[in-house]
Design a protein around this motif. Structure first.
Motif, PDB file in Angstrom:
ATOM      1  N   MET A 122      17.871  29.678  29.524  1.00  0.00           N
ATOM      2  CA  MET A 122      18.881  30.557  30.124  1.00  0.00           C
ATOM      3  C   MET A 122      20.085  29.725  30.556  1.00  0.00           C
ATOM      4  N   ARG A 123      21.258  30.113  30.048  1.00  0.00           N
ATOM      5  CA  ARG A 123      22.487  29.394  30.360  1.00  0.00           C
ATOM      6  C   ARG A 123      23.379  30.290  31.220  1.00  0.00           C
ATOM      7  N   LEU A 124      23.373  30.045  32.525  1.00  0.00           N
ATOM      8  CA  LEU A 124      24.148  30.876  33.440  1.00  0.00           C
ATOM      9  C   LEU A 124      25.642  30.802  33.135  1.00  0.00           C
ATOM     10  N   ASP A 125      26.118  29.633  32.716  1.00  0.00           N
ATOM     11  CA  ASP A 125      27.538  29.499  32.401  1.00  0.00           C
ATOM     12  C   ASP A 125      27.932  30.379  31.222  1.00  0.00           C
ATOM     13  N   LYS A 126      27.033  30.530  30.236  1.00  0.00           N
ATOM     14  CA  LYS A 126      27.318  31.398  29.099  1.00  0.00           C
ATOM     15  C   LYS A 126      27.234  32.869  29.492  1.00  0.00           C
ATOM     16  N   ILE A 127      26.207  33.225  30.263  1.00  0.00           N
ATOM     17  CA  ILE A 127      26.023  34.628  30.661  1.00  0.00           C
ATOM     18  C   ILE A 127      27.232  35.124  31.434  1.00  0.00           C
ATOM     19  N   GLU A 128      27.667  34.353  32.402  1.00  0.00           N
ATOM     20  CA  GLU A 128      28.772  34.799  33.254  1.00  0.00           C
ATOM     21  C   GLU A 128      30.136  34.442  32.679  1.00  0.00           C
ATOM     22  N   GLY A 129      30.213  33.314  31.963  1.00  0.00           N
ATOM     23  CA  GLY A 129      31.505  32.843  31.471  1.00  0.00           C
ATOM     24  C   GLY A 129      32.016  33.557  30.246  1.00  0.00           C
ATOM     25  N   ARG A 130      31.108  34.178  29.461  1.00  0.00           N
ATOM     26  CA  ARG A 130      31.539  34.850  28.231  1.00  0.00           C
ATOM     27  C   ARG A 130      31.763  36.351  28.423  1.00  0.00           C
ATOM     28  N   PHE A 131      31.637  36.834  29.652  1.00  0.00           N
ATOM     29  CA  PHE A 131      31.879  38.251  29.916  1.00  0.00           C
ATOM     30  C   PHE A 131      33.368  38.550  29.756  1.00  0.00           C
ATOM     31  N   VAL A 132      33.684  39.631  29.034  1.00  0.00           N
ATOM     32  CA  VAL A 132      35.079  40.008  28.796  1.00  0.00           C
ATOM     33  C   VAL A 132      35.285  41.467  29.211  1.00  0.00           C
ATOM     34  N   PRO A 133      36.200  41.725  30.160  1.00  0.00           N
ATOM     35  CA  PRO A 133      36.491  43.118  30.523  1.00  0.00           C
ATOM     36  C   PRO A 133      37.048  43.877  29.317  1.00  0.00           C
ATOM     37  N   SER A 134      36.813  45.180  29.275  1.00  0.00           N
ATOM     38  CA  SER A 134      37.282  45.985  28.153  1.00  0.00           C
ATOM     39  C   SER A 134      38.345  46.979  28.607  1.00  0.00           C
ATOM     40  N   GLU A 135      39.244  47.320  27.683  1.00  0.00           N
ATOM     41  CA  GLU A 135      40.325  48.241  28.011  1.00  0.00           C
ATOM     42  C   GLU A 135      39.814  49.644  28.322  1.00  0.00           C
ATOM     43  N   ASP A 136      38.653  50.017  27.770  1.00  0.00           N
ATOM     44  CA  ASP A 136      38.127  51.360  28.007  1.00  0.00           C
ATOM     45  C   ASP A 136      37.396  51.492  29.340  1.00  0.00           C
ATOM     46  N   GLY A 137      37.292  50.399  30.106  1.00  0.00           N
ATOM     47  CA  GLY A 137      36.668  50.460  31.422  1.00  0.00           C
ATOM     48  C   GLY A 137      35.154  50.378  31.412  1.00  0.00           C
ATOM     49  N   SER A 188      20.930  34.402  26.647  1.00  0.00           N
ATOM     50  CA  SER A 188      22.125  34.016  27.419  1.00  0.00           C
ATOM     51  C   SER A 188      23.328  34.895  27.079  1.00  0.00           C
ATOM     52  N   MET A 189      23.058  36.193  26.864  1.00  0.00           N
ATOM     53  CA  MET A 189      24.152  37.141  26.605  1.00  0.00           C
ATOM     54  C   MET A 189      24.819  37.538  27.922  1.00  0.00           C
ATOM     55  N   PRO A 190      26.133  37.724  27.921  1.00  0.00           N
ATOM     56  CA  PRO A 190      26.764  38.388  29.066  1.00  0.00           C
ATOM     57  C   PRO A 190      26.262  39.828  29.145  1.00  0.00           C
ATOM     58  N   SER A 220      31.132  31.818  39.877  1.00  0.00           N
ATOM     59  CA  SER A 220      32.491  32.158  40.308  1.00  0.00           C
ATOM     60  C   SER A 220      32.390  33.182  41.426  1.00  0.00           C
ATOM     61  N   GLU A 221      33.529  33.675  41.879  1.00  0.00           N
ATOM     62  CA  GLU A 221      33.560  34.680  42.953  1.00  0.00           C
ATOM     63  C   GLU A 221      33.631  36.108  42.409  1.00  0.00           C
ATOM     64  N   GLN A 222      33.436  36.265  41.116  1.00  0.00           N
ATOM     65  CA  GLN A 222      33.585  37.576  40.485  1.00  0.00           C
ATOM     66  C   GLN A 222      32.353  38.466  40.638  1.00  0.00           C
ATOM     67  N   PHE A 223      32.607  39.770  40.612  1.00  0.00           N
ATOM     68  CA  PHE A 223      31.592  40.758  40.283  1.00  0.00           C
ATOM     69  C   PHE A 223      31.871  41.240  38.859  1.00  0.00           C
ATOM     70  N   GLN A 224      30.826  41.441  38.090  1.00  0.00           N
ATOM     71  CA  GLN A 224      30.968  41.994  36.738  1.00  0.00           C
ATOM     72  C   GLN A 224      30.176  43.301  36.673  1.00  0.00           C
ATOM     73  N   GLY A 225      30.742  44.291  36.005  1.00  0.00           N
ATOM     74  CA  GLY A 225      30.056  45.572  35.892  1.00  0.00           C
ATOM     75  C   GLY A 225      30.132  46.123  34.493  1.00  0.00           C
ATOM     76  N   VAL A 226      29.064  46.820  34.069  1.00  0.00           N
ATOM     77  CA  VAL A 226      29.072  47.499  32.772  1.00  0.00           C
ATOM     78  C   VAL A 226      28.585  48.928  32.945  1.00  0.00           C
ATOM     79  N   ALA A 227      29.203  49.832  32.190  1.00  0.00           N
ATOM     80  CA  ALA A 227      28.793  51.235  32.132  1.00  0.00           C
ATOM     81  C   ALA A 227      28.477  51.563  30.683  1.00  0.00           C
TER      82      ALA A 227
END
Length: 543
Positions: free
Chosen positions: A1-16, A461-463, A525-532
């Motif tokens: 498990m690579r925490l840097d990959k899981i959290e670092g490769r997350f990309v926000p999307s324009e559709d929310g 190690s997927m976001p 990082s100090e981020q929260f990440q969310g997915v719907a």
């Protein structure tokens, strides 16, 4: 498990569908509900305030899946303590099997409903853990019900699919509230207003949750039930189904500690699946090897059969369960070792537990270290297909989730019994720090959806954005393998069929295969990440 990959490769999307924030995050199955939760965070509320506002809003703008007439379960991490909230509904006192001539009465119509618990659960959560004013929490739901919202493509499709059931139900009360002119599906984009529901929510906002269970509202429900030969009475409502706080179950999956709800929820099934999957080398879960899908499918079958063969109601048989044994490494290793090169013919090869329900889930985190996941439902899509006269909410059909043949069964249909539940919301910790809250609807498929979501993150190690959109499948106890056919290689489908599975080929991003709503607090990082979930109408959003 690579925490840097899981959290670092997350990309926000324009559709929310995928979002980042810095002071809190909300993910729900409808944009207006997400905004209701975010609004509470903006006003200084905590995760529970946001979750309650979002949950009430979902009951308004996602009526096919939840509402005041349903039931809710939750997993909560508050001020350093993790708690499971058992929000089971209850069977009405008049509901004896000798009063039921046909079990089909338990699926649709007025006799199908249990005593709704969702209002009690949300009221309890806010009273015990919330910080904002109660009226403030209800305000978004009241506004949505009063001013209306636009019907989505998904809702149009579901109304079209359920049309005959609406129209065949005596009285057609559900059709009158939730179909256009009481006769046909609303068109996509139509403005849908619910004035009766808005007035009921206003009453609850001003007078508290007891206003739903006692007084004039309870009398209206009683009158409605008497006129339509239903079971629910004022006495049942006055015995308010307040939720029970239970000790959550937890196990480690690789380096992550997973907390989930104990019986009557199905968290045990999810944890058992993960325990079995631990014996599959991580590289096989990363690679799309046909044999690994067979192993996962058999793990699903064995875990689900354990859930069905070892039913447990903690209110009735507190002395019986032995979760330490059922969730032990030795037992999981035994199940894992029993998986061979072809489908296990010693397991049932017919689908003895067919279920096709609908539910919704929301996840919230705040910047105070709190997190909550609520899974709420009215059971079938649009519940019992009948609505409370003058009140505007659909009755659930949880009576269909009780056993009505075996009197020794813990979920046997008797007064004040509680129904089966398949929900399995989770809160995860990485090195004892709050990391992830997530859940899914999908009835018996919830545990398989959540298993795949987790091992895609932890083993590959997927976001969480990629884990949410990744191709899914489910295998029933009877060996029916429901799979997004176009999203899997042909050799995988051919192999699975060759080893004995009955193939149920589903469309890409199938509604049938769950809907993950998740929030992650980054450790790097100090981020929260969310997915719907991409399969539903919702959004993730934060502040």
């Amino acid at each position: 498990m690579r925490l840097d990959k899981i959290e670092g490769r997350f990309v926000p999307s324009e559709d929310g569908k995928c979002a980042v924030a810095h002071r809190g995050m909300v993910s729900t199955a409808f944009p207006a509900a997400t905004e209701a939760g975010v609004e509470m965070l903006r006003k200084g509320g905590n995760a529970v305030d946001a979750a309650c506002a979002a949950a009430f809003a979902l009951g308004v703008c996602e009526p096919q899946a939840s509402g005041l007439g349903g039931q809710s379960h939750a997993i909560l991490h508050f001020q350093g303590k993790t708690i499971a909230i058992d929000g089971s509904s209850r069977v009405p006192s008049l509901a004896h099997l000798d009063q039921i001539s046909d079990s089909r009465e338990l699926v649709k119509g007025y006799r199908a409903t249990t005593v709704p618990s969702t209002p009690a659960v949300l009221g309890y959560l806010h009273f015990r853990y919330g910080s904002l004013d109660w009226q403030e929490v209800l305000k978004p739901a009241i506004q949505i019900a009063s001013e209306g919202y636009a019907i989505t493509q998904l809702q149009h499709n579901l109304q079209k699919r359920e049309l005959n059931y609406f129209l065949k139900t005596p009285g057609r009360s559900g059709a009158q509230y939730f179909l256009k002119d009481g006769k046909q599906p609303y068109d996509v984009g139509d403005l849908f207003k619910q004035p009766d529901l808005a007035r009921l929510l206003e009453k609850i906002a001003w007078h508290g949750i007891k206003a739903f269970y006692t007084g004039a509202v309870a009398k209206q429900i009683d009158d409605d039930m008497r006129q339509n030969d239903g079971f629910l009475r004022t006495e049942d409502l006055a015995h308010i189904p307040w939720p029970v706080e239970r000790k959550p179950l937890h196990r480690n999956y690789r380096s992550v500690k997973v907390f989930t709800c104990p019986p009557p929820s199905a968290g045990r099934t999810l944890l058992l699946t993960l325990q079995v999957l631990k014996y599959l080398p991580p590289h096989l879960l990363r690679e799309r090897d046909p044999k690994s899908f067979h192993f996962i499918a058999e793990a699903f079958r064995k875990a689900l059969l354990n859930h069905k063969e070892r039913p447990f109601d903690p209110n009735v048989y507190p002395q019986l369960p032995d979760d330490k044994k059922l969730l032990s490494s030795s037992y999981a290793k035994k199940l894992s070792a029993s998986i061979c090169d072809v489908i296990d013919s010693t397991l049932p090869l017919s689908d003895i537990f067919p279920i096709q329900n609908d539910t919704t889930h929301l996840s919230v985190m705040d910047n105070q270290g709190n997190a909550i996941g609520i899974t709420q439902s009215i059971e079938l899509v649009y519940g019992s297909k009948v609505a409370a006269a003058g009140l505007g909410f659909l009755y659930n059909n949880y009576m269909s989730s009780l056993e009505f043949k075996d009197p020794s069964h813990p979920y046997y249909l008797r007064p004040n019994a509680i129904p089966w539940s398949s929900v399995a919301p989770i809160i995860c910790f990485y090195r004892d720090k709050l990391w992830l809250v997530a859940g899914s609807p999908g009835s018996a498929r919830i545990f398989s959806t959540m298993s795949q979501f987790l091992f895609n993150i932890i083993d590959s190690s997927m976001p969480i954005s990629s884990a949410m959109t990744h191709p899914r499948f489910h295998c029933s106890v009877g060996g029916t393998l429901s799979i997004e056919a176009e999203r899997f290689p042909a050799e995988v489908l051919d192999y699975l069929q060759s080893v004995g599975y009955k193939m149920d080929l589903r469309e890409p991003y199938s509604f049938y295969l769950g809907a993950v709503h998740a929030v992650l607090k980054c450790q790097t990082s100090e981020q929260f990440q969310g997915v719907a979930e991409i399969r539903r109408d919702g959004l993730a959003g934060g502040i």
